[in-house]
Write a protein that holds these residues in place. Sequence first.
Motif, PDB file in Angstrom:
ATOM      1  N   HIS A 174     -19.119 -27.025  26.814  1.00 43.32           N
ATOM      2  CA  HIS A 174     -18.388 -28.292  26.677  1.00 43.32           C
ATOM      3  C   HIS A 174     -16.895 -28.078  26.939  1.00 43.32           C
ATOM      4  CE1 HIS A 174     -21.564 -30.958  25.452  1.00 43.32           C
ATOM      5  NE2 HIS A 174     -21.909 -30.197  24.433  1.00 43.32           N
ATOM      6  N   ALA A 175     -16.347 -26.991  26.408  1.00 46.01           N
ATOM      7  CA  ALA A 175     -14.935 -26.696  26.636  1.00 46.01           C
ATOM      8  C   ALA A 175     -14.648 -26.480  28.120  1.00 46.01           C
ATOM      9  CB  ALA A 175     -14.527 -25.464  25.834  1.00 46.01           C
ATOM     10  N   ALA A 176     -15.586 -25.846  28.817  1.00 50.92           N
ATOM     11  CA  ALA A 176     -15.412 -25.608  30.252  1.00 50.92           C
ATOM     12  C   ALA A 176     -15.386 -26.923  31.031  1.00 50.92           C
ATOM     13  CB  ALA A 176     -16.531 -24.704  30.768  1.00 50.92           C
ATOM     14  N   ILE A 177     -16.205 -27.875  30.619  1.00 51.34           N
ATOM     15  CA  ILE A 177     -16.224 -29.187  31.276  1.00 51.34           C
ATOM     16  C   ILE A 177     -14.847 -29.838  31.173  1.00 51.34           C
ATOM     17  CG2 ILE A 177     -17.183 -31.525  31.182  1.00 51.34           C
ATOM     18  CD1 ILE A 177     -19.804 -30.185  30.113  1.00 51.34           C
ATOM     19  N   GLU A 178     -14.284 -29.850  29.973  1.00 51.44           N
ATOM     20  CA  GLU A 178     -12.985 -30.487  29.759  1.00 51.44           C
ATOM     21  C   GLU A 178     -11.860 -29.716  30.447  1.00 51.44           C
ATOM     22  OE1 GLU A 178     -14.587 -32.112  25.459  1.00 51.44           O
ATOM     23  OE2 GLU A 178     -12.947 -30.661  25.507  1.00 51.44           O
ATOM     24  N   THR A 179     -11.936 -28.389  30.424  1.00 49.31           N
ATOM     25  CA  THR A 179     -10.926 -27.574  31.089  1.00 49.31           C
ATOM     26  C   THR A 179     -10.944 -27.812  32.596  1.00 49.31           C
ATOM     27  OG1 THR A 179     -11.111 -25.887  29.359  1.00 49.31           O
ATOM     28  CG2 THR A 179     -10.105 -25.221  31.438  1.00 49.31           C
ATOM     29  N   GLY A 180     -12.145 -27.953  33.153  1.00 51.40           N
ATOM     30  CA  GLY A 180     -12.266 -28.237  34.580  1.00 51.40           C
ATOM     31  C   GLY A 180     -11.680 -29.580  34.955  1.00 51.40           C
ATOM     32  N   ILE A 181     -11.920 -30.583  34.112  1.00 51.79           N
ATOM     33  CA  ILE A 181     -11.344 -31.905  34.367  1.00 51.79           C
ATOM     34  C   ILE A 181      -9.824 -31.842  34.300  1.00 51.79           C
ATOM     35  CG2 ILE A 181     -11.123 -34.251  33.447  1.00 51.79           C
ATOM     36  CD1 ILE A 181     -14.060 -34.040  32.535  1.00 51.79           C
ATOM     37  N   ALA A 182      -9.299 -31.117  33.302  1.00 46.70           N
ATOM     38  CA  ALA A 182      -7.848 -31.006  33.146  1.00 46.70           C
ATOM     39  C   ALA A 182      -7.215 -30.328  34.355  1.00 46.70           C
ATOM     40  CB  ALA A 182      -7.521 -30.224  31.873  1.00 46.70           C
ATOM     41  N   ARG A 183      -7.786 -29.226  34.818  1.00 47.06           N
ATOM     42  CA  ARG A 183      -7.257 -28.516  35.978  1.00 47.06           C
ATOM     43  C   ARG A 183      -7.286 -29.391  37.225  1.00 47.06           C
ATOM     44  NH1 ARG A 183      -3.980 -24.931  38.269  1.00 47.06           N
ATOM     45  NH2 ARG A 183      -4.334 -23.547  36.474  1.00 47.06           N
ATOM     46  N   ALA A 184      -8.394 -30.089  37.441  1.00 41.58           N
ATOM     47  CA  ALA A 184      -8.506 -30.943  38.624  1.00 41.58           C
ATOM     48  C   ALA A 184      -7.520 -32.105  38.563  1.00 41.58           C
ATOM     49  CB  ALA A 184      -9.935 -31.466  38.755  1.00 41.58           C
ATOM     50  N   ALA A 185      -7.326 -32.679  37.368  1.00 43.48           N
ATOM     51  CA  ALA A 185      -6.364 -33.771  37.218  1.00 43.48           C
ATOM     52  C   ALA A 185      -4.952 -33.284  37.528  1.00 43.48           C
ATOM     53  CB  ALA A 185      -6.436 -34.335  35.800  1.00 43.48           C
ATOM     54  N   VAL A 219      -2.487 -26.836  30.540  1.00 40.03           N
ATOM     55  CA  VAL A 219      -3.723 -26.528  31.271  1.00 40.03           C
ATOM     56  C   VAL A 219      -3.948 -25.025  31.290  1.00 40.03           C
ATOM     57  CG1 VAL A 219      -4.836 -26.557  33.539  1.00 40.03           C
ATOM     58  CG2 VAL A 219      -3.685 -28.612  32.690  1.00 40.03           C
ATOM     59  N   ARG A 220      -2.894 -24.280  31.566  1.00 35.83           N
ATOM     60  CA  ARG A 220      -3.047 -22.819  31.631  1.00 35.83           C
ATOM     61  C   ARG A 220      -3.391 -22.240  30.254  1.00 35.83           C
ATOM     62  NH1 ARG A 220      -5.393 -19.182  33.543  1.00 35.83           N
ATOM     63  NH2 ARG A 220      -4.450 -17.119  33.750  1.00 35.83           N
ATOM     64  N   ALA A 221      -2.801 -22.790  29.206  1.00 31.30           N
ATOM     65  CA  ALA A 221      -3.129 -22.327  27.857  1.00 31.30           C
ATOM     66  C   ALA A 221      -4.600 -22.559  27.544  1.00 31.30           C
ATOM     67  CB  ALA A 221      -2.247 -23.037  26.835  1.00 31.30           C
ATOM     68  N   THR A 222      -5.108 -23.694  27.976  1.00 30.80           N
ATOM     69  CA  THR A 222      -6.529 -23.994  27.761  1.00 30.80           C
ATOM     70  C   THR A 222      -7.410 -23.015  28.509  1.00 30.80           C
ATOM     71  OG1 THR A 222      -5.974 -26.334  27.541  1.00 30.80           O
ATOM     72  CG2 THR A 222      -8.278 -25.806  27.901  1.00 30.80           C
ATOM     73  N   GLU A 223      -7.047 -22.696  29.742  1.00 27.54           N
ATOM     74  CA  GLU A 223      -7.826 -21.737  30.532  1.00 27.54           C
ATOM     75  C   GLU A 223      -7.828 -20.348  29.897  1.00 27.54           C
ATOM     76  OE1 GLU A 223      -7.313 -23.714  34.989  1.00 27.54           O
ATOM     77  OE2 GLU A 223      -5.797 -22.308  34.247  1.00 27.54           O
ATOM     78  N   ALA A 254     -13.848 -22.922  18.975  1.00 27.37           N
ATOM     79  CA  ALA A 254     -13.256 -24.121  18.371  1.00 27.37           C
ATOM     80  C   ALA A 254     -11.807 -24.301  18.823  1.00 27.37           C
ATOM     81  CB  ALA A 254     -13.325 -24.019  16.844  1.00 27.37           C
ATOM     82  N   LYS A 255     -11.084 -23.206  18.984  1.00 28.23           N
ATOM     83  CA  LYS A 255      -9.693 -23.290  19.442  1.00 28.23           C
ATOM     84  C   LYS A 255      -9.603 -23.914  20.823  1.00 28.23           C
ATOM     85  CE  LYS A 255      -8.092 -19.257  16.787  1.00 28.23           C
ATOM     86  NZ  LYS A 255      -7.663 -17.839  16.886  1.00 28.23           N
ATOM     87  N   VAL A 256     -10.440 -23.440  21.743  1.00 31.03           N
ATOM     88  CA  VAL A 256     -10.356 -23.993  23.094  1.00 31.03           C
ATOM     89  C   VAL A 256     -10.893 -25.410  23.140  1.00 31.03           C
ATOM     90  CG1 VAL A 256     -12.568 -23.005  23.894  1.00 31.03           C
ATOM     91  CG2 VAL A 256     -10.808 -23.605  25.544  1.00 31.03           C
ATOM     92  N   ALA A 306     -12.521 -17.165  24.500  1.00 29.88           N
ATOM     93  CA  ALA A 306     -13.749 -17.585  23.823  1.00 29.88           C
ATOM     94  C   ALA A 306     -14.972 -16.977  24.495  1.00 29.88           C
ATOM     95  CB  ALA A 306     -13.844 -19.110  23.817  1.00 29.88           C
ATOM     96  N   ALA A 307     -14.977 -16.973  25.820  1.00 34.80           N
ATOM     97  CA  ALA A 307     -16.092 -16.378  26.562  1.00 34.80           C
ATOM     98  C   ALA A 307     -16.207 -14.893  26.261  1.00 34.80           C
ATOM     99  CB  ALA A 307     -15.905 -16.608  28.062  1.00 34.80           C
ATOM    100  N   ARG A 308     -15.083 -14.209  26.162  1.00 34.78           N
ATOM    101  CA  ARG A 308     -15.095 -12.774  25.853  1.00 34.78           C
ATOM    102  C   ARG A 308     -15.610 -12.518  24.438  1.00 34.78           C
ATOM    103  NH1 ARG A 308      -9.201 -11.094  28.496  1.00 34.78           N
ATOM    104  NH2 ARG A 308      -9.912 -10.958  30.665  1.00 34.78           N
TER     105      ARG A 308
END
Length: 407
Positions: A252-263, A302-306, A336-338, A312-314
């Motif tokens: 779910h976090a990846a979905i939102e991060t992807g939208i943020a980067r694309a925006a 955006v970069r902080a989110t990435e 939860a942070k991301v 989180a993945a690690r």
Amino acid sequence: MTTYQNLNQFNVQSSKPAHIIQNDAEALEIVQQLAHQFKNHAIQRDAERILPFEEVEAFSQSGLWAITVPKEYGGTDVSTQTLTQIIALISGVDGSLGQIPQNHFYALEVLRNNGSKDQKQKIYAEVLAGARLGNALAEFKTKAAHIRQTIIKKSEQGYIVNGEKFYCTGSIFAHRIPTLVKDENNREFLAFIPRHSEGLSIKNDWTGFGQKTTGSGTVKFENVHVDEDDVIPFDIAFSQPTLVGPFAQVIHAAIETGIARAAFEETLERIRLARPWIDSGVESSTQDPLTLFELGRIITDVRATEVLLKQAARSIEAAKPLPNAENIAKASIDVAKVRALSTEVALKASSKLIELAGSRGSQRVDGLDRFWRNARTHTLHDAARWKYYFIGNYSLNGIIPPRRGTL
């Protein structure tokens, strides 16, 4: 682009086995190609709510829907970081397409933790061949979101399921629909029900103003037969230390991060086309000091989110070899942070896109509003305010967060 007004017009059975991806690098190469392909007609699909049957078929046939299958069952088992990169990239192109496989991967993670060896061999083999899993987890008519009324009962030939589900993302495109059910003892199970089972009906009745083509409508079960070997325990995924919860949430976090980067990237293009504000005293919006200030704030967020997404993945990967209460808690908190930040940044970046594009940013033909609508709709899955509470309580008081898929 072909449209299907009648769901039965589209045959979910693929004509050939899917490609099998060999490693993380190949998966990332393939997703780059698909992202370029899926960008075509993305605005039209959103504006006219055209369900992406052909895109979903290409997505799963590419092999990307099987990348979490364990290596011992013939899969690639890519890293969580690779998976989140893939989801983020597709979500940036089309938020709906990025969300459709989320529950597919979630069901596979439940299977990994709770399924028997025979069940894993069966379902994993189907997925490697190109099968897609939908979901029928949430219910719309109960007093509280966690209450389930869909019932499974033992029969002479296996089980019978009765009930109704909503928010069934991806089920329209699925070959099997993993369905959350409870028995007479209130134990919860996940039933991997074939899409065309007798008594199973799907309604294309999702009317959300965002994520419009995820196929998140109603699935109804009326005396639906389920084979015994298609039912696995569900509740033990959370009563014991497993990665099911943080794994679901990091997607779910990846979905939102992807939208943020694309925006953000779209914002760069739109600023170059916009006219400078009259008080700026400059000839180009690219030199407007307040525009540059806002742009700097967005890319920092955006970069902080990435970075948090990568961390989180690690943490999930670090806990995989030997999950326990401590490393699961750390993974959950890092996720939860991301998720807390990705909620805010996706909304902010998509809103600033329209603001900095100027009046022309409101033109429907450009579809810039889809980034915000997709972000706002998707972020309603979970309340970011509660994530901050769990993070604070863990950091200050050492209270381990609850194990569930909504942290």
